[in-house]
Scaffold this motif. Structure first.
Motif, PDB file in Angstrom:
ATOM      1  N   MET A  87      -2.781  -2.913  10.072  1.00 49.83           N
ATOM      2  CA  MET A  87      -2.159  -3.944   9.246  1.00 49.83           C
ATOM      3  C   MET A  87      -1.711  -3.373   7.906  1.00 49.83           C
ATOM      4  N   SER A  88      -2.493  -2.451   7.362  1.00 46.15           N
ATOM      5  CA  SER A  88      -2.173  -1.848   6.067  1.00 46.15           C
ATOM      6  C   SER A  88      -1.475  -0.504   6.193  1.00 46.15           C
ATOM      7  N   ASP A  89      -1.609   0.156   7.344  1.00 46.15           N
ATOM      8  CA  ASP A  89      -1.042   1.498   7.524  1.00 46.15           C
ATOM      9  C   ASP A  89      -0.374   1.572   8.894  1.00 46.15           C
ATOM     10  N   PRO A  90       0.755   0.860   9.072  1.00 48.49           N
ATOM     11  CA  PRO A  90       1.367   0.785  10.399  1.00 48.49           C
ATOM     12  C   PRO A  90       1.852   2.120  10.938  1.00 48.49           C
ATOM     13  N   GLU A  91       2.194   3.061  10.040  1.00 50.59           N
ATOM     14  CA  GLU A  91       2.679   4.348  10.517  1.00 50.59           C
ATOM     15  C   GLU A  91       1.658   5.062  11.393  1.00 50.59           C
ATOM     16  N   LYS A  92       0.369   4.915  11.054  1.00 52.84           N
ATOM     17  CA  LYS A  92      -0.664   5.582  11.848  1.00 52.84           C
ATOM     18  C   LYS A  92      -0.698   5.058  13.276  1.00 52.84           C
ATOM     19  N   GLY A  93      -0.332   3.792  13.453  1.00 55.95           N
ATOM     20  CA  GLY A  93      -0.377   3.213  14.782  1.00 55.95           C
ATOM     21  C   GLY A  93       0.726   3.679  15.704  1.00 55.95           C
ATOM     22  N   ILE A  94       1.815   4.218  15.127  1.00 61.08           N
ATOM     23  CA  ILE A  94       2.926   4.654  15.960  1.00 61.08           C
ATOM     24  C   ILE A  94       3.257   6.127  15.773  1.00 61.08           C
ATOM     25  N   GLY A  95       2.383   6.855  15.061  1.00 59.91           N
ATOM     26  CA  GLY A  95       2.542   8.299  14.958  1.00 59.91           C
ATOM     27  C   GLY A  95       3.591   8.748  13.969  1.00 59.91           C
ATOM     28  N   ARG A  96       3.963   7.903  13.008  1.00 60.65           N
ATOM     29  CA  ARG A  96       4.915   8.301  11.973  1.00 60.65           C
ATOM     30  C   ARG A  96       4.159   8.800  10.745  1.00 60.65           C
ATOM     31  N   SER A  97       4.816   9.641   9.990  1.00 64.01           N
ATOM     32  CA  SER A  97       4.257  10.070   8.715  1.00 64.01           C
ATOM     33  C   SER A  97       4.465   8.992   7.666  1.00 64.01           C
ATOM     34  N   VAL A  98       3.533   8.885   6.744  1.00 63.07           N
ATOM     35  CA  VAL A  98       3.667   7.916   5.663  1.00 63.07           C
ATOM     36  C   VAL A  98       4.943   8.215   4.887  1.00 63.07           C
ATOM     37  N   GLY A  99       5.699   7.168   4.595  1.00 59.19           N
ATOM     38  CA  GLY A  99       6.923   7.318   3.834  1.00 59.19           C
ATOM     39  C   GLY A  99       8.181   7.355   4.666  1.00 59.19           C
ATOM     40  N   PRO A 101      11.051   5.850   7.061  1.00 58.90           N
ATOM     41  CA  PRO A 101      11.565   4.478   7.186  1.00 58.90           C
ATOM     42  C   PRO A 101      11.020   3.787   8.432  1.00 58.90           C
ATOM     43  N   LEU A 102      10.661   2.527   8.286  1.00 54.21           N
ATOM     44  CA  LEU A 102      10.124   1.740   9.399  1.00 54.21           C
ATOM     45  C   LEU A 102      10.820   0.393   9.410  1.00 54.21           C
ATOM     46  N   MET A 103      12.008   0.345  10.015  1.00 56.64           N
ATOM     47  CA  MET A 103      12.772  -0.893  10.142  1.00 56.64           C
ATOM     48  C   MET A 103      13.020  -1.561   8.795  1.00 56.64           C
ATOM     49  N   GLY A 104      13.329  -0.760   7.773  1.00 57.70           N
ATOM     50  CA  GLY A 104      13.662  -1.334   6.472  1.00 57.70           C
ATOM     51  C   GLY A 104      12.437  -1.837   5.747  1.00 57.70           C
ATOM     52  N   GLU A 105      12.620  -2.821   4.898  1.00 57.09           N
ATOM     53  CA  GLU A 105      11.549  -3.342   4.066  1.00 57.09           C
ATOM     54  C   GLU A 105      10.672  -4.297   4.873  1.00 57.09           C
ATOM     55  N   LEU A 106       9.398  -3.980   5.010  1.00 54.75           N
ATOM     56  CA  LEU A 106       8.446  -4.839   5.697  1.00 54.75           C
ATOM     57  C   LEU A 106       7.287  -5.131   4.758  1.00 54.75           C
ATOM     58  N   THR A 107       6.716  -6.316   4.879  1.00 55.34           N
ATOM     59  CA  THR A 107       5.541  -6.679   4.090  1.00 55.34           C
ATOM     60  C   THR A 107       4.306  -6.286   4.876  1.00 55.34           C
ATOM     61  N   VAL A 108       3.723  -5.146   4.528  1.00 50.91           N
ATOM     62  CA  VAL A 108       2.541  -4.688   5.233  1.00 50.91           C
ATOM     63  C   VAL A 108       1.313  -4.942   4.383  1.00 50.91           C
ATOM     64  N   GLY A 109       0.179  -4.923   5.015  1.00 51.40           N
ATOM     65  CA  GLY A 109      -1.081  -5.183   4.336  1.00 51.40           C
ATOM     66  C   GLY A 109      -1.829  -6.305   5.026  1.00 51.40           C
ATOM     67  N   GLU A 110      -2.984  -6.614   4.493  1.00 54.01           N
ATOM     68  CA  GLU A 110      -3.809  -7.670   5.069  1.00 54.01           C
ATOM     69  C   GLU A 110      -3.605  -8.985   4.326  1.00 54.01           C
ATOM     70  N   PRO A 111      -3.638 -10.098   5.050  1.00 53.71           N
ATOM     71  CA  PRO A 111      -3.685 -11.382   4.354  1.00 53.71           C
ATOM     72  C   PRO A 111      -5.022 -11.543   3.646  1.00 53.71           C
ATOM     73  N   ASP A 112      -5.165 -12.599   2.895  1.00 52.59           N
ATOM     74  CA  ASP A 112      -6.374 -12.785   2.092  1.00 52.59           C
ATOM     75  C   ASP A 112      -7.632 -12.930   2.949  1.00 52.59           C
ATOM     76  N   ASP A 113      -7.503 -13.493   4.130  1.00 49.09           N
ATOM     77  CA  ASP A 113      -8.667 -13.784   4.976  1.00 49.09           C
ATOM     78  C   ASP A 113      -8.454 -13.136   6.336  1.00 49.09           C
ATOM     79  N   VAL A 114      -9.192 -12.050   6.626  1.00 50.26           N
ATOM     80  CA  VAL A 114      -9.122 -11.366   7.914  1.00 50.26           C
ATOM     81  C   VAL A 114     -10.477 -11.468   8.593  1.00 50.26           C
ATOM     82  N   ARG A 115     -10.474 -11.865   9.864  1.00 50.78           N
ATOM     83  CA  ARG A 115     -11.702 -11.991  10.637  1.00 50.78           C
ATOM     84  C   ARG A 115     -11.583 -11.132  11.892  1.00 50.78           C
TER      85      ARG A 115
END
Length: 238
Positions: A87-99, A101-115
């Motif tokens: 959720m916070s580091d999508p590149e790791k899930g698909i084997g891309r290096s950080v930085g 491009p991943l389909m343009g601007e995406l809002t990544v990260g966790e919402p306030d409440d994750v279970r």
């Protein structure tokens, strides 16, 4: 029972809203890339009140809209702990290096409440009972969600990228394993009734009976063959 689904974004990922009926509380499954407008349209059309987002796995095509959808409705997101990092580091899930491009601007990260989801858990949400089955193979934290038979519908399985009509999820991304996926098919899917409706992460709906009869991977596990003899047939998913 109301199940409203639509494909969203660049990967055509199926997002589902599930409720006992129109005008009631609902659960949102896999709000992926560019899914937020479709979610809001379905909420308005069916007069729904979201109470939770639940995720079949952590790939960006299934979680890209989690932050805005959860934020707009002040609801928690549920995900298996093995996939939470995506959720916070999508590149790791698909084997891309950080930085990269991943389909343009995406809002990544966790919402306030994750279970966190656990195998065999029964989630009582929106007057529904979703049964969680851990089903690794596409990712380590992949799960399916099951709904029991109701008066107006047969049993339903939301399979994520485990099982598709005529195919299965790819296993060549980080955390993927063909052996694990075939074991998940055998353990999670084969025991289900043939009438069970399969609502997948991509593509059309199917049934367990249809896949048992025609899907080469399901036929393989039903025959008890191992992963090193996997069919040479296309697989799907990000």
């Amino acid at each position: 029972m109301l199940i409203a689904g639509f494909p969203a974004g660049a990967w055509g990922t199926n997002c589902y809203l599930v409720a006992p009926a129109a005008g009631e509380e609902c659960v949102i499954i896999d709000p992926g890339h560019q899914a937020a407008p479709g979610v809001e349209e379905a909420i308005r059309k069916h007069r729904l009140k979201p109470v939770a987002v639940v995720l079949t796995h952590g790939h960006i095509d299934h979680v890209a809209s989690v932050v805005p959808v959860c934020g707009a409705h002040d609801v928690p997101a549920w995900i298996h702990p093995d996939d939470r990092y995506m959720m916070s580091d999508p590149e790791k899930g698909i084997g891309r290096s950080v930085g990269m491009p991943l389909m343009g601007e995406l809002t990544v990260g966790e919402p306030d409440d994750v279970r966190e989801l656990a195998d065999g858990a029964k989630l009582a949400l929106a007057d529904l009972e979703l049964t969680v089955a851990h089903a690794p193979g596409h990712t380590k934290g992949s799960v399916t969600f099951g709904l029991p038979e109701a008066a107006d519908i047969p049993p339903v399985m939301f399979s994520g990228d485990l099982l598709f009509a005529g195919s299965i999820g790819r296993t060549d991304l980080p955390g993927g394993s063909m052996d694990d996926l075939l074991e998940s098919l055998a353990r999670v899917c084969l025991p289900l009734d043939d009438a069970t409706v399969v609502l997948s992460g991509h593509g059309p709906q199917t049934t367990i009976g249809q896949e048992r009869a025609t899907n080469p991977y399901v036929r393989q596990v039903a025959a008890g063959r191992q992963g090193n003899s996997a069919p040479d047939a296309p697989r799907r998913g990000m």
